[in-house]
Scaffold this active site. Structure first.
Site, mmCIF file in Angstrom:
data_model
loop_
_atom_site.group_PDB
_atom_site.id
_atom_site.type_symbol
_atom_site.label_atom_id
_atom_site.label_comp_id
_atom_site.label_asym_id
_atom_site.label_seq_id
_atom_site.Cartn_x
_atom_site.Cartn_y
_atom_site.Cartn_z
ATOM 1 N N GLU A 14 66.228 -18.593 9.675
ATOM 2 C CA GLU A 14 65.004 -18.084 9.467
ATOM 3 C C GLU A 14 64.514 -16.849 10.530
ATOM 4 O O GLU A 14 64.272 -17.071 11.596
ATOM 5 C CB GLU A 14 63.747 -18.656 8.929
ATOM 6 N N GLU B 243 58.025 -27.343 7.720
ATOM 7 C CA GLU B 243 58.208 -26.724 8.972
ATOM 8 C C GLU B 243 57.659 -27.675 10.136
ATOM 9 O O GLU B 243 56.707 -28.417 10.045
ATOM 10 C CB GLU B 243 57.412 -25.574 9.208
ATOM 11 N N ASN C 101 54.052 -20.607 1.567
ATOM 12 C CA ASN C 101 53.408 -21.511 2.663
ATOM 13 C C ASN C 101 51.996 -21.771 2.216
ATOM 14 O O ASN C 101 51.213 -20.612 2.273
ATOM 15 C CB ASN C 101 53.603 -20.752 4.072
ATOM 16 N N HIS D 154 53.717 -26.547 7.171
ATOM 17 C CA HIS D 154 54.034 -26.804 8.756
ATOM 18 C C HIS D 154 53.064 -27.930 8.957
ATOM 19 O O HIS D 154 51.654 -27.813 9.022
ATOM 20 C CB HIS D 154 53.654 -25.471 9.394
ATOM 21 N N HIS E 268 57.089 -14.458 8.228
ATOM 22 C CA HIS E 268 56.083 -14.517 9.219
ATOM 23 C C HIS E 268 55.395 -12.901 9.324
ATOM 24 O O HIS E 268 56.070 -12.171 9.540
ATOM 25 C CB HIS E 268 56.330 -14.816 10.679
ATOM 26 N N ARG F 179 51.467 -29.658 11.827
ATOM 27 C CA ARG F 179 51.637 -29.383 13.270
ATOM 28 C C ARG F 179 51.244 -30.743 14.113
ATOM 29 O O ARG F 179 50.729 -31.501 13.755
ATOM 30 C CB ARG F 179 50.624 -28.363 13.762
ATOM 31 N N ARG G 170 46.150 -29.406 12.421
ATOM 32 C CA ARG G 170 45.123 -28.520 12.289
ATOM 33 C C ARG G 170 45.173 -27.903 10.784
ATOM 34 O O ARG G 170 43.962 -27.447 10.562
ATOM 35 C CB ARG G 170 45.355 -27.282 13.280
ATOM 36 N N HIS H 233 47.256 -22.469 5.209
ATOM 37 C CA HIS H 233 45.872 -22.131 5.258
ATOM 38 C C HIS H 233 44.877 -22.564 4.108
ATOM 39 O O HIS H 233 43.725 -22.305 4.131
ATOM 40 C CB HIS H 233 46.068 -20.474 5.511
ATOM 41 N N THR I 148 52.823 -19.709 14.896
ATOM 42 C CA THR I 148 53.997 -19.553 15.571
ATOM 43 C C THR I 148 54.294 -18.253 16.260
ATOM 44 O O THR I 148 54.326 -17.213 15.315
ATOM 45 C CB THR I 148 55.166 -19.924 14.547
#
Ligand code: PXP
Length: 254
Positions: A155, A74, A11, A47, A196, A49, A53, A14, A105
Site C-alpha cells: 500500500e 491494519e 477505514n 487499525h 492515507h 493499535r 485508542r 475514527h 501513521t
C-alpha cells in the site's frame, strides 16, 4: 497496462475515536461498516493499535462476525498483533509502522531496513492464508524489499502527496512518485494499493493510476459524514473514483 478495477476500503477507525471520547457504544463502528457497504465500499479497514485508542479487540470480533465485507486489519509487526491476526484470520492484514506518540501513521514501513524483523510476520500471515500488504513510501527500494519479503501487496503512502496537493506546493512531483511506484510495484508482480489522507480534492489523480487496485480511506469520510452522513460521503468518494477510473474501463482496456 490495462486498468484494474478499483476497490474502495473504508477505514472506520475514527467512528471509534468519537465513541471513545465519551465511552459507551455510540457511534458504533460496526453500524458504520454496514452503512459503508450499502454505499458501495468493497472492504472495511480497521487499525487495532497497541494503545486501543480507537478500534478495540471487541470491535474486531464484531466486525468479523457481523459484516459481509472482507476486513483488512491494519497492524504493527508485534507478537501481540500477530497472535490476534492468526486467531481471527481476517481477509487481509496491512502491516504499518506504529509509534506510541504519533497522532496517525506518519510514515511508511522501512521494509528494507527492518527486513529481518518483518520476515517472520509476513511469512506467518501468508501461511495462514491472510493477504498481506506492507504500507510503504512510494520508493523503489521499499517496493523491492516488500517483494523480497514475500508480501503479495503493497500500500503506497499517499500522505505526502495529499499534504502537498492541499497546500498547492508541489503535489505534482509527489503524484509522479506515486505513479512511478505504482508502475514499478506492478512490474514486480505486486498488487498495489494506496491510501492515507485522501479526500474529495485529492482522490481522482490517484484513482486514475491504472495499476492501483484498492484505495483505503477513512478520516476524511468520517469527518465529512458529520455534515452529510456516512452513506453520502462514501457514495461521493466512490463516484469520484469511478469518474477517474470509469467502471468497465478494465474490460475496455483489455
Ligand atoms: N492506509 C493506511 C495503511 C493507514 O494507516 C491509514 C490510516 O489509518 C489509512 C490508509 C487511511 O488514512 P486516512 O484515515 O487518512 O484516510
Amino acid at each position: 497496462m490495462a486498468a484494474r478495477p478499483l476497490r474502495l476500503g473504508v477505514n472506520i477507525d475514527h467512528v471509534a475515536t468519537v465513541r471513545n471520547a465519551r465511552g459507551g457504544r455510540h457511534p458504533d463502528p460496526v453500524r458504520a461498516a454496514i452503512k459503508a457497504e450499502r454505499a458501495g465500499a468493497d472492504g472495511i479497514t480497521a487499525h487495532l493499535r497497541e494503545d486501543r485508542r480507537h478500534i478495540t479487540d471487541r470491535d474486531i470480533e464484531r466486525l468479523l462476525a457481523e459484516i459481509g465485507l472482507p476486513l483488512n486489519l491494519e497492524m504493527a509487526a508485534t507478537d501481540e498483533m500477530l497472535g490476534i491476526a492468526l486467531r481471527h484470520r481476517p481477509h487481509a492484514a496491512c502491516i504499518v509502522p506504529e509509534r506510541r506518540e504519533e497522532r496517525t501513521t506518519e510514515g511508511g514501513l522501512d521494509a528494507a531496513g527492518a527486513r529481518r524483523h518483518l520476515e517472520p510476520f509476513v511469512g506467518r500471515l501468508v501461511d495462514a492464508g491472510i493477504r498481506v500488504s506492507l504500507f510503504v513510501e512510494p520508493d523503489a527500494v521499499q517496493l523491492e524489499a516488500a517483494k523480497a519479503l514475500g508480501a503479495p501487496v503493497v500500500e503506497l503512502h499517499t500522505g505526502r502527496y495529499c499534504e502537498m496537493a492541499e497546500e498547492a506546493t508541489g503535489g505534482e512531483g509527489e503524484l509522479a512518485r506515486l505513479a512511478q511506484a505504482a508502475r514499478h510495484g506492478a512490474a514486480l508482480g505486486l498488487e498495489v494499493h494506496a491510501g492515507h489522507g485522501l479526500g474529495y480534492a485529492t482522490v481522482k489523480p490517484v484513482a486514475a493510476l491504472p495499476e492501483i487496485a484498492e484505495l483505503n480511506i477513512g478520516h476524511f469520510l468520517v469527518g465529512e459524514a458529520i455534515f452529510v452522513g456516512l452513506e453520502a460521503s462514501v457514495r461521493r468518494m466512490r463516484a469520484l473514483m469511478d469518474e477517474a477510473r470509469p467502471l468497465g474501463s478494465a474490460e475496455a482496456a483489455k
